[in-house]
Write a protein that holds these residues in place. Structure first.
Motif, PDB file in Angstrom:
ATOM      1  N   UNK A   3      62.066  62.773 -28.919  1.00  0.00           N
ATOM      2  CA  UNK A   3      62.350  62.566 -27.602  1.00  0.00           C
ATOM      3  C   UNK A   3      60.864  62.614 -26.777  1.00  0.00           C
ATOM      4  N   UNK A   4      60.118  63.369 -27.073  1.00  0.00           N
ATOM      5  CA  UNK A   4      58.746  63.314 -26.224  1.00  0.00           C
ATOM      6  C   UNK A   4      57.789  62.212 -26.513  1.00  0.00           C
ATOM      7  N   UNK A   5      58.128  61.456 -27.738  1.00  0.00           N
ATOM      8  CA  UNK A   5      57.351  60.432 -28.196  1.00  0.00           C
ATOM      9  C   UNK A   5      57.947  58.952 -27.723  1.00  0.00           C
ATOM     10  N   UNK A   6      59.140  59.078 -27.105  1.00  0.00           N
ATOM     11  CA  UNK A   6      59.677  57.727 -26.720  1.00  0.00           C
ATOM     12  C   UNK A   6      58.503  57.121 -25.788  1.00  0.00           C
ATOM     13  N   UNK A   7      58.176  55.575 -25.979  1.00  0.00           N
ATOM     14  CA  UNK A   7      57.305  55.142 -25.261  1.00  0.00           C
ATOM     15  C   UNK A   7      57.699  54.877 -23.867  1.00  0.00           C
ATOM     16  N   UNK A   8      56.828  55.018 -22.872  1.00  0.00           N
ATOM     17  CA  UNK A   8      56.890  54.714 -21.522  1.00  0.00           C
ATOM     18  C   UNK A   8      55.560  54.051 -21.012  1.00  0.00           C
ATOM     19  N   UNK A   9      55.356  52.757 -21.991  1.00  0.00           N
ATOM     20  CA  UNK A   9      54.268  51.783 -21.332  1.00  0.00           C
ATOM     21  C   UNK A   9      55.061  50.917 -20.344  1.00  0.00           C
ATOM     22  N   UNK A  10      53.894  50.343 -19.616  1.00  0.00           N
ATOM     23  CA  UNK A  10      54.196  49.396 -18.565  1.00  0.00           C
ATOM     24  C   UNK A  10      54.812  48.239 -19.225  1.00  0.00           C
ATOM     25  N   UNK A  17      63.083  47.260 -12.451  1.00  0.00           N
ATOM     26  CA  UNK A  17      63.417  48.630 -12.374  1.00  0.00           C
ATOM     27  C   UNK A  17      64.600  48.882 -13.414  1.00  0.00           C
ATOM     28  N   UNK A  18      64.197  48.464 -14.613  1.00  0.00           N
ATOM     29  CA  UNK A  18      65.077  48.520 -15.778  1.00  0.00           C
ATOM     30  C   UNK A  18      64.584  49.441 -16.915  1.00  0.00           C
ATOM     31  N   UNK A  19      65.417  50.170 -17.609  1.00  0.00           N
ATOM     32  CA  UNK A  19      64.993  50.986 -18.592  1.00  0.00           C
ATOM     33  C   UNK A  19      65.820  50.656 -19.640  1.00  0.00           C
ATOM     34  N   UNK A  20      65.390  50.826 -20.920  1.00  0.00           N
ATOM     35  CA  UNK A  20      65.921  50.469 -22.142  1.00  0.00           C
ATOM     36  C   UNK A  20      66.477  51.924 -22.726  1.00  0.00           C
ATOM     37  N   UNK A  21      67.664  52.005 -23.385  1.00  0.00           N
ATOM     38  CA  UNK A  21      68.190  53.270 -23.892  1.00  0.00           C
ATOM     39  C   UNK A  21      67.664  53.174 -25.476  1.00  0.00           C
ATOM     40  N   UNK A  22      67.237  54.235 -25.739  1.00  0.00           N
ATOM     41  CA  UNK A  22      66.542  54.434 -27.051  1.00  0.00           C
ATOM     42  C   UNK A  22      67.115  55.877 -27.721  1.00  0.00           C
ATOM     43  N   UNK A  23      67.240  55.512 -29.217  1.00  0.00           N
ATOM     44  CA  UNK A  23      67.719  56.964 -29.794  1.00  0.00           C
ATOM     45  C   UNK A  23      66.375  57.720 -30.220  1.00  0.00           C
ATOM     46  N   UNK A  24      66.479  59.098 -30.129  1.00  0.00           N
ATOM     47  CA  UNK A  24      65.355  59.988 -30.425  1.00  0.00           C
ATOM     48  C   UNK A  24      66.144  61.295 -30.813  1.00  0.00           C
ATOM     49  N   UNK A  25      65.077  62.168 -31.602  1.00  0.00           N
ATOM     50  CA  UNK A  25      65.423  63.529 -32.097  1.00  0.00           C
ATOM     51  C   UNK A  25      65.249  64.382 -31.168  1.00  0.00           C
ATOM     52  N   UNK A  38      59.312  50.917 -21.815  1.00  0.00           N
ATOM     53  CA  UNK A  38      59.037  49.754 -22.632  1.00  0.00           C
ATOM     54  C   UNK A  38      57.748  50.446 -23.465  1.00  0.00           C
ATOM     55  N   UNK A  39      57.365  49.309 -24.328  1.00  0.00           N
ATOM     56  CA  UNK A  39      56.302  49.748 -25.238  1.00  0.00           C
ATOM     57  C   UNK A  39      55.566  48.370 -25.590  1.00  0.00           C
ATOM     58  N   UNK A  40      54.263  48.498 -25.499  1.00  0.00           N
ATOM     59  CA  UNK A  40      53.275  47.327 -25.703  1.00  0.00           C
ATOM     60  C   UNK A  40      53.942  46.326 -26.515  1.00  0.00           C
ATOM     61  N   UNK A  41      54.303  46.637 -27.931  1.00  0.00           N
ATOM     62  CA  UNK A  41      54.698  45.189 -28.436  1.00  0.00           C
ATOM     63  C   UNK A  41      55.702  44.555 -28.273  1.00  0.00           C
ATOM     64  N   UNK A  42      56.675  45.368 -27.630  1.00  0.00           N
ATOM     65  CA  UNK A  42      57.878  44.704 -26.980  1.00  0.00           C
ATOM     66  C   UNK A  42      57.475  43.995 -25.565  1.00  0.00           C
ATOM     67  N   UNK A  43      56.571  44.579 -24.839  1.00  0.00           N
ATOM     68  CA  UNK A  43      56.190  43.799 -23.656  1.00  0.00           C
ATOM     69  C   UNK A  43      55.597  42.425 -24.170  1.00  0.00           C
ATOM     70  N   UNK A  44      54.695  42.377 -25.144  1.00  0.00           N
ATOM     71  CA  UNK A  44      53.877  41.305 -25.335  1.00  0.00           C
ATOM     72  C   UNK A  44      55.040  40.023 -25.755  1.00  0.00           C
ATOM     73  N   UNK A  45      56.135  40.607 -26.678  1.00  0.00           N
ATOM     74  CA  UNK A  45      56.972  39.532 -27.155  1.00  0.00           C
ATOM     75  C   UNK A  45      57.817  38.892 -25.923  1.00  0.00           C
ATOM     76  N   UNK A  46      58.136  39.819 -24.829  1.00  0.00           N
ATOM     77  CA  UNK A  46      59.086  39.534 -23.873  1.00  0.00           C
ATOM     78  C   UNK A  46      58.161  38.593 -22.866  1.00  0.00           C
ATOM     79  N   UNK A  47      56.731  39.220 -22.697  1.00  0.00           N
ATOM     80  CA  UNK A  47      55.883  38.213 -21.699  1.00  0.00           C
ATOM     81  C   UNK A  47      55.951  36.781 -22.306  1.00  0.00           C
TER      82      UNK A  47
END
Length: 133
Positions: A3-10, A17-25, A38-47
């Motif tokens: 849970x503490x490792x869920x990415x919070x990148x720009x 002002x949207x957030x994505x729901x992820x599963x974590x332990x 978000x996280x960088x690889x997804x940001x690059x793909x979305x951009x």
């Protein structure tokens, strides 16, 4: 991932002002949900995807201004649709919609047909007929 490792990148999601729901332990080893900005690889793909859409919209706009296509194609791209989706929304066959891309055919469309397109694009018939500037 923990849970503490869920990415919070720009990301591009921050613009809306949207957030994505992820599963974590969690700390007890149980699966739980956590919000991620978000996280960088997804940001690059979305951009890249958004950049491609903007390019297609601009190319369609230029074709309308050059008189090689109708405003229907421009608004289809602007509304992030493809031929199949637009055809299903307006209730025409794909080949019919593609035919309506021809400026000579577009100019002869009835107000009833233009209204279907205008409703789908959430614009007026006049805005559709005038096209992009």
């Amino acid at each position: 991932m923990k849970k503490k490792e869920v990415p919070q990148d720009e990301s591009s999601l921050n613009k809306v002002n949207s957030k994505e729901l992820c599963y974590a332990v969690d700390e007890d080893g149980n699966y739980t949900t956590e919000l991620s900005s978000g996280w960088d690889p997804k940001k690059i793909a979305l951009d890249n995807a958004l950049e491609d859409i903007e390019k297609r919209v601009e190319e369609a706009r230029l074709r309308v201004l050059a008189g090689t296509t109708s405003p229907i194609e421009y608004y289809m791209e602007l509304c992030k649709m493809d031929l199949t989706i637009l055809a299903s929304y307006v209730g025409f066959f794909k080949w019919t919609v593609k035919r309506h891309f021809k400026p000579s055919v577009f100019q002869k469309l009835s107000n009833k047909k233009l209204a279907k397109y205008a409703d789908v694009f959430d614009i007026t018939i006049e805005e559709l007929q005038n096209g992009p500037s």
